[in-house]
Motif scaffolding. Structure first.
Motif, PDB file in Angstrom:
ATOM      1  N   PHE A 131       0.832  -1.201   0.000  1.00  0.00           N
ATOM      2  CA  PHE A 131       0.000   0.000   0.000  1.00  0.00           C
ATOM      3  C   PHE A 131       0.871   1.258   0.000  1.00  0.00           C
ATOM      4  O   PHE A 131       2.036   1.233   0.390  1.00  0.00           O
ATOM      5  CB  PHE A 131      -0.925   0.020   1.216  1.00  0.00           C
ATOM      6  N   SER A 132       0.268   2.367  -0.405  1.00  0.00           N
ATOM      7  CA  SER A 132       0.951   3.657  -0.319  1.00  0.00           C
ATOM      8  C   SER A 132       1.095   4.048   1.152  1.00  0.00           C
ATOM      9  O   SER A 132       0.438   3.485   2.034  1.00  0.00           O
ATOM     10  CB  SER A 132       0.149   4.724  -1.074  1.00  0.00           C
ATOM     11  N   ASP A 133       1.953   5.037   1.406  1.00  0.00           N
ATOM     12  CA  ASP A 133       2.178   5.445   2.794  1.00  0.00           C
ATOM     13  C   ASP A 133       0.886   5.925   3.454  1.00  0.00           C
ATOM     14  O   ASP A 133       0.599   5.583   4.606  1.00  0.00           O
ATOM     15  CB  ASP A 133       3.223   6.561   2.839  1.00  0.00           C
ATOM     16  N   GLY A 134       0.081   6.702   2.724  1.00  0.00           N
ATOM     17  CA  GLY A 134      -1.166   7.199   3.292  1.00  0.00           C
ATOM     18  C   GLY A 134      -2.154   6.093   3.588  1.00  0.00           C
ATOM     19  O   GLY A 134      -2.787   6.068   4.655  1.00  0.00           O
ATOM     20  N   GLY A 156      -6.802  -2.165  -8.148  1.00  0.00           N
ATOM     21  CA  GLY A 156      -6.579  -1.865  -6.741  1.00  0.00           C
ATOM     22  C   GLY A 156      -6.611  -3.103  -5.865  1.00  0.00           C
ATOM     23  O   GLY A 156      -6.818  -4.223  -6.347  1.00  0.00           O
ATOM     24  N   THR A 157      -6.407  -2.895  -4.576  1.00  0.00           N
ATOM     25  CA  THR A 157      -6.461  -3.953  -3.577  1.00  0.00           C
ATOM     26  C   THR A 157      -7.342  -3.475  -2.437  1.00  0.00           C
ATOM     27  O   THR A 157      -7.134  -2.375  -1.902  1.00  0.00           O
ATOM     28  CB  THR A 157      -5.060  -4.275  -3.027  1.00  0.00           C
ATOM     29  N   GLY A 158      -8.310  -4.280  -2.060  1.00  0.00           N
ATOM     30  CA  GLY A 158      -9.232  -3.885  -1.003  1.00  0.00           C
ATOM     31  C   GLY A 158      -9.143  -4.792   0.205  1.00  0.00           C
ATOM     32  O   GLY A 158      -8.859  -5.985   0.079  1.00  0.00           O
ATOM     33  N   LEU A 159      -9.360  -4.218   1.360  1.00  0.00           N
ATOM     34  CA  LEU A 159      -9.460  -5.026   2.576  1.00  0.00           C
ATOM     35  C   LEU A 159     -10.441  -4.367   3.532  1.00  0.00           C
ATOM     36  O   LEU A 159     -10.629  -3.157   3.531  1.00  0.00           O
ATOM     37  CB  LEU A 159      -8.090  -5.216   3.240  1.00  0.00           C
ATOM     38  N   THR A 160     -11.098  -5.194   4.318  1.00  0.00           N
ATOM     39  CA  THR A 160     -12.028  -4.700   5.322  1.00  0.00           C
ATOM     40  C   THR A 160     -11.373  -4.721   6.695  1.00  0.00           C
ATOM     41  O   THR A 160     -10.505  -5.556   6.977  1.00  0.00           O
ATOM     42  CB  THR A 160     -13.308  -5.548   5.366  1.00  0.00           C
ATOM     43  N   VAL A 220     -10.231  -0.240   3.671  1.00  0.00           N
ATOM     44  CA  VAL A 220      -9.342   0.579   2.857  1.00  0.00           C
ATOM     45  C   VAL A 220      -9.219  -0.057   1.484  1.00  0.00           C
ATOM     46  O   VAL A 220      -8.976  -1.267   1.372  1.00  0.00           O
ATOM     47  CB  VAL A 220      -7.935   0.712   3.494  1.00  0.00           C
ATOM     48  N   ILE A 221      -9.402   0.738   0.440  1.00  0.00           N
ATOM     49  CA  ILE A 221      -9.185   0.303  -0.938  1.00  0.00           C
ATOM     50  C   ILE A 221      -7.992   1.074  -1.474  1.00  0.00           C
ATOM     51  O   ILE A 221      -8.054   2.299  -1.642  1.00  0.00           O
ATOM     52  CB  ILE A 221     -10.411   0.574  -1.840  1.00  0.00           C
ATOM     53  N   GLN A 222      -6.896   0.365  -1.723  1.00  0.00           N
ATOM     54  CA  GLN A 222      -5.721   0.992  -2.321  1.00  0.00           C
ATOM     55  C   GLN A 222      -5.873   0.969  -3.837  1.00  0.00           C
ATOM     56  O   GLN A 222      -5.922  -0.087  -4.454  1.00  0.00           O
ATOM     57  CB  GLN A 222      -4.447   0.234  -1.922  1.00  0.00           C
ATOM     58  N   LEU A 223      -5.992   2.133  -4.447  1.00  0.00           N
ATOM     59  CA  LEU A 223      -6.099   2.214  -5.900  1.00  0.00           C
ATOM     60  C   LEU A 223      -4.722   2.002  -6.525  1.00  0.00           C
ATOM     61  O   LEU A 223      -3.696   2.388  -5.951  1.00  0.00           O
ATOM     62  CB  LEU A 223      -6.671   3.563  -6.320  1.00  0.00           C
ATOM     63  N   SER A 224      -4.710   1.375  -7.706  1.00  0.00           N
ATOM     64  CA  SER A 224      -3.435   1.048  -8.331  1.00  0.00           C
ATOM     65  C   SER A 224      -3.440   1.372  -9.817  1.00  0.00           C
ATOM     66  O   SER A 224      -4.497   1.565 -10.436  1.00  0.00           O
ATOM     67  CB  SER A 224      -3.109  -0.438  -8.129  1.00  0.00           C
ATOM     68  N   ARG A 225      -2.265   1.407 -10.384  1.00  0.00           N
ATOM     69  CA  ARG A 225      -2.122   1.461 -11.830  1.00  0.00           C
ATOM     70  C   ARG A 225      -2.363   0.060 -12.386  1.00  0.00           C
ATOM     71  O   ARG A 225      -2.428  -0.913 -11.637  1.00  0.00           O
ATOM     72  CB  ARG A 225      -0.727   1.958 -12.203  1.00  0.00           C
ATOM     73  N   ARG A 246      -1.215   7.063  -5.098  1.00  0.00           N
ATOM     74  CA  ARG A 246      -1.338   7.753  -3.818  1.00  0.00           C
ATOM     75  C   ARG A 246      -2.769   7.694  -3.307  1.00  0.00           C
ATOM     76  O   ARG A 246      -3.016   7.713  -2.110  1.00  0.00           O
ATOM     77  CB  ARG A 246      -0.914   9.218  -3.975  1.00  0.00           C
ATOM     78  N   GLN A 247      -3.736   7.599  -4.232  1.00  0.00           N
ATOM     79  CA  GLN A 247      -5.139   7.674  -3.847  1.00  0.00           C
ATOM     80  C   GLN A 247      -5.626   6.360  -3.220  1.00  0.00           C
ATOM     81  O   GLN A 247      -5.201   5.269  -3.614  1.00  0.00           O
ATOM     82  CB  GLN A 247      -6.012   7.999  -5.066  1.00  0.00           C
ATOM     83  N   TYR A 248      -6.553   6.502  -2.289  1.00  0.00           N
ATOM     84  CA  TYR A 248      -7.202   5.334  -1.685  1.00  0.00           C
ATOM     85  C   TYR A 248      -8.567   5.750  -1.164  1.00  0.00           C
ATOM     86  O   TYR A 248      -8.846   6.932  -0.969  1.00  0.00           O
ATOM     87  CB  TYR A 248      -6.346   4.756  -0.549  1.00  0.00           C
ATOM     88  N   LEU A 249      -9.436   4.758  -0.982  1.00  0.00           N
ATOM     89  CA  LEU A 249     -10.736   4.965  -0.345  1.00  0.00           C
ATOM     90  C   LEU A 249     -10.679   4.392   1.056  1.00  0.00           C
ATOM     91  O   LEU A 249      -9.960   3.421   1.305  1.00  0.00           O
ATOM     92  CB  LEU A 249     -11.846   4.260  -1.129  1.00  0.00           C
ATOM     93  N   ALA A 250     -11.459   4.944   1.959  1.00  0.00           N
ATOM     94  CA  ALA A 250     -11.463   4.426   3.328  1.00  0.00           C
ATOM     95  C   ALA A 250     -12.843   4.584   3.939  1.00  0.00           C
ATOM     96  O   ALA A 250     -13.690   5.322   3.434  1.00  0.00           O
ATOM     97  CB  ALA A 250     -10.415   5.146   4.172  1.00  0.00           C
ATOM     98  N   GLY A 251     -13.058   3.868   5.045  1.00  0.00           N
ATOM     99  CA  GLY A 251     -14.320   3.958   5.757  1.00  0.00           C
ATOM    100  C   GLY A 251     -15.434   3.171   5.090  1.00  0.00           C
ATOM    101  O   GLY A 251     -15.199   2.161   4.415  1.00  0.00           O
ATOM    102  N   ARG A 252     -16.652   3.639   5.270  1.00  0.00           N
ATOM    103  CA  ARG A 252     -17.818   2.935   4.740  1.00  0.00           C
ATOM    104  C   ARG A 252     -17.790   2.797   3.219  1.00  0.00           C
ATOM    105  O   ARG A 252     -18.147   1.741   2.697  1.00  0.00           O
ATOM    106  CB  ARG A 252     -19.090   3.660   5.192  1.00  0.00           C
ATOM    107  N   PRO A 253     -17.371   3.824   2.455  1.00  0.00           N
ATOM    108  CA  PRO A 253     -17.298   3.639   0.993  1.00  0.00           C
ATOM    109  C   PRO A 253     -16.396   2.465   0.593  1.00  0.00           C
ATOM    110  O   PRO A 253     -16.699   1.743  -0.354  1.00  0.00           O
ATOM    111  CB  PRO A 253     -16.742   4.976   0.501  1.00  0.00           C
ATOM    112  N   ALA A 254     -15.296   2.271   1.318  1.00  0.00           N
ATOM    113  CA  ALA A 254     -14.404   1.159   1.013  1.00  0.00           C
ATOM    114  C   ALA A 254     -15.076  -0.186   1.287  1.00  0.00           C
ATOM    115  O   ALA A 254     -14.889  -1.151   0.542  1.00  0.00           O
ATOM    116  CB  ALA A 254     -13.121   1.275   1.831  1.00  0.00           C
ATOM    117  N   VAL A 255     -15.872  -0.242   2.359  1.00  0.00           N
ATOM    118  CA  VAL A 255     -16.600  -1.478   2.667  1.00  0.00           C
ATOM    119  C   VAL A 255     -17.579  -1.808   1.541  1.00  0.00           C
ATOM    120  O   VAL A 255     -17.685  -2.965   1.105  1.00  0.00           O
ATOM    121  CB  VAL A 255     -17.352  -1.344   4.010  1.00  0.00           C
TER     122      VAL A 255
END
Length: 367
Positions: free
Chosen positions: A168-171, A309-313, A320-325, A332-341
């Motif tokens: 995952f990215s640092d963030g 991307g790679t997602g985990l609950t 957290v959903i880590q977006l990828s190329r 750098r971008q990712y989703l988190a919280g309820r939207p990621a679920v």
């Protein structure tokens, strides 16, 4: 024409269903060690008692597809041998036996159906205040530790591994850590050297870390969440393999040793691929499409697939959903919280739906 599909995970089930649609005249047989389709990406829910992951194959495979219970122990010249001693001939074979785990002695593996069942039984019997140690800081370990912590807040959950969410990215990695802290999961970024029975407490373990082997950690239940071991079926069968034991394939997902054999999923040495249902579905579909083209006398097309991307609950209400190329490198971008679920649940449901219906689309690979 006889087509055998060895393995009924995401890749094998999808390949069988897609072949049944595209080559209806073929006799298709799926060989699997158990009578169920297992949603492997939900095994952490099975362990924690928050969900069920097994669906009878009869409800996943199209009418007319035959099934045989057993594990393939060897692939020969146009035939497969089962652990029952039976032999089944094929004109074409789709090898989709996936991956397995090689746990440290004293631990319970969570990446297989059988291991998850053992872990669930052990977890249900341990008392409040007990400590559960999860070894492995990749998505499997993170989801397992978080799911148990969410379902059993009366337990102390410890997650141990070399680096938390290393891809995952640092963030995104910081956000994963924050989510685990919210669930009171302690994280130790270290390497486990050994697990042994505790002399002072019956039924407990001593977890020894490489950084400080003389000060073992006490654990009432120790779970192994490191995946990636490849069954030695391809090696034992004389197929060419890479240094991990994955079968070498040509650009069309055929074994370089025998073009009658397609290899898909975790056991296939596809350049740039990783173990995931996001990978397995497209490979199963492409193998079926290619075989159908060859049977109809048409030219095959090379396989190409890109990641998103790679997602985990983190329990039932965070993720957290880590977006990828497309080459699977992290953005750098990712989703988190309820939207990621919501996104992770949609992707998980979609993977099962795709395997059952053979309806699937995917991104092409990086140019």
């Amino acid at each position: 024409m006889k087509i055998v599909v060895a393995g009924a995970g995401y890749a094998g089930t999808l390949a069988a269903n897609r072949l049944a649609k595209k080559v209806p005249e073929a006799e298709i047989t799926v060989i699997n060690p158990r009578p169920d389709f297992i949603e492997r990406v939900r095994l952490h829910q099975q362990i924690a008692g928050t969900g069920r992951v097994a669906t009878p194959l009869a409800g996943m495979l199209r009418e007319g597809i035959g099934t045989r219970l057993g594990a393939v122990t060897k692939v020969g010249d146009g035939s497969v041998v089962l652990d029952t001693g039976e032999c089944t001939e094929f004109d074409h074979l789709v090898l989709a036996v996936g991956s397995t785990v090689s746990p440290l002695p004293g631990t319970v593996p969570v990446g297989t159906w059988e291991g998850a069942q053992r872990a669930r039984a052990r977890l249900s019997s341990i008392a409040p205040g007990s400590t559960v140690t999860v070894i492995g800081t990749g998505p499997t370990g993170i989801e397992t530790a978080a799911e148990i912590a969410d379902a059993r807040p009366d337990l102390h959950i410890r997650l141990v591994g070399s680096r938390l969410a290393a891809t995952f990215s640092d963030g995104a990695r910081r956000r994963v850590r924050t989510g685990l802290e919210r669930l009171k999961v302690s994280v130790l970024e270290d390497t486990v050297a050994a697990v042994s029975p505790c002399e002072k407490a019956e039924g407990a373990d001593q977890v020894r870390l490489r950084s400080d082997p003389d000060r073992p950690l006490s654990s009432d239940l120790t779970l192994w969440a490191v995946l990636g071991t490849i069954p030695d079926l391809a090696t034992r069968s004389g197929l060419e393999v890479d240094d991990r034991g994955r079968a070498l394939i040509d650009p069309y997902l055929r074994s370089v040793s025998d073009p009658r054999i397609f290899v898909v999923g975790d056991c296939a040495a596809v350049p740039g691929s990783r173990a995931a249902c996001q990978t397995a579905g497209p490979q199963g579909a492409h193998a079926a499409d290619t075989l159908a083209r060859l049977i109809r006398g048409r030219e095959p097309r090379p396989y190409s697939m890109g990641y998103f991307g790679t997602g985990l609950t983190l329990g039932r209400h965070d993720g957290v959903i880590q977006l990828s190329r497309r080459d699977d490198s992290a953005r750098r971008q990712y989703l988190a919280g309820r939207p990621a679920v919501v996104v992770k649940e949609a992707a998980t449901l979609g993977a099962k739906y795709g395997s059952r219906t053979a309806a699937i689309t995917w991104l092409s690979g990086a140019k």
